[in-house]
Design a protein around this motif. Sequence first.
Motif, PDB file in Angstrom:
ATOM      1  N   ILE A   1     -51.116 -65.433  97.505  1.00  0.00           N
ATOM      2  CA  ILE A   1     -51.205 -66.467  97.898  1.00  0.00           C
ATOM      3  C   ILE A   1     -52.712 -67.300  97.472  1.00  0.00           C
ATOM      4  O   ILE A   1     -53.075 -68.554  96.498  1.00  0.00           O
ATOM      5  CB  ILE A   1     -52.316 -67.166  99.490  1.00  0.00           C
ATOM      6  N   ALA A   2     -53.642 -66.276  97.012  1.00  0.00           N
ATOM      7  CA  ALA A   2     -55.155 -66.950  95.773  1.00  0.00           C
ATOM      8  C   ALA A   2     -54.512 -67.267  94.741  1.00  0.00           C
ATOM      9  O   ALA A   2     -54.779 -68.562  94.146  1.00  0.00           O
ATOM     10  CB  ALA A   2     -55.783 -66.103  95.602  1.00  0.00           C
TER      11      ALA A   2
ATOM     12  N   ARG B 134     -50.935 -68.550  93.823  1.00  0.00           N
ATOM     13  CA  ARG B 134     -50.775 -69.882  93.969  1.00  0.00           C
ATOM     14  C   ARG B 134     -51.401 -71.128  94.007  1.00  0.00           C
ATOM     15  O   ARG B 134     -51.779 -71.542  93.036  1.00  0.00           O
ATOM     16  CB  ARG B 134     -49.449 -70.147  94.588  1.00  0.00           C
ATOM     17  N   ARG B 135     -52.760 -71.053  94.577  1.00  0.00           N
ATOM     18  CA  ARG B 135     -53.790 -71.393  94.896  1.00  0.00           C
ATOM     19  C   ARG B 135     -54.618 -72.230  93.667  1.00  0.00           C
ATOM     20  O   ARG B 135     -54.744 -73.474  92.814  1.00  0.00           O
ATOM     21  CB  ARG B 135     -54.745 -71.209  95.958  1.00  0.00           C
ATOM     22  N   LEU B 136     -54.778 -71.082  92.758  1.00  0.00           N
ATOM     23  CA  LEU B 136     -55.934 -70.756  91.213  1.00  0.00           C
ATOM     24  C   LEU B 136     -54.675 -71.444  90.470  1.00  0.00           C
ATOM     25  O   LEU B 136     -55.369 -72.710  89.419  1.00  0.00           O
ATOM     26  CB  LEU B 136     -56.064 -69.749  91.061  1.00  0.00           C
TER      27      LEU B 136
ATOM     28  N   GLU C 126     -52.443 -73.678  90.577  1.00  0.00           N
ATOM     29  CA  GLU C 126     -52.029 -75.684  90.849  1.00  0.00           C
ATOM     30  C   GLU C 126     -53.946 -75.780  90.758  1.00  0.00           C
ATOM     31  O   GLU C 126     -53.193 -77.608  90.068  1.00  0.00           O
ATOM     32  CB  GLU C 126     -52.474 -74.951  92.495  1.00  0.00           C
ATOM     33  N   GLN C 127     -54.160 -75.142  89.987  1.00  0.00           N
ATOM     34  CA  GLN C 127     -55.605 -76.610  89.876  1.00  0.00           C
ATOM     35  C   GLN C 127     -55.515 -75.763  87.923  1.00  0.00           C
ATOM     36  O   GLN C 127     -56.947 -76.282  87.279  1.00  0.00           O
ATOM     37  CB  GLN C 127     -57.004 -75.552  90.550  1.00  0.00           C
TER      38      GLN C 127
END
Length: 87
Positions: free
Chosen positions: A35-36, A38-40, A42-43
């Motif tokens: 999850i972390a 994927r969030r990273l 995305e940015q």
Amino acid sequence: MSDLMQILFDYIIDHTHETYCLQTKRAMCKFYRDIARRRLEEQMSDEQKELFEEYQEYNMQVEMEELYAMFLAAFDQSASLLQRHTG
């Protein structure tokens, strides 16, 4: 690592490692790590993603080397315990 040790290590990784992983919190940790990640991602810009991919490849190599080290330590400890009981 000798050829015999490598064969034994490969067998453990291919046939029993996952069984032991199921006895740990690995799945939960992996879930939150993904999850972390994927969030990273995305940015990140494309260049940053490429660098991060390289980082992940090296990280996987480090993890494999740590598994090798743990295997060797466990093997040596087992051999040491066996010698104490048979000697």
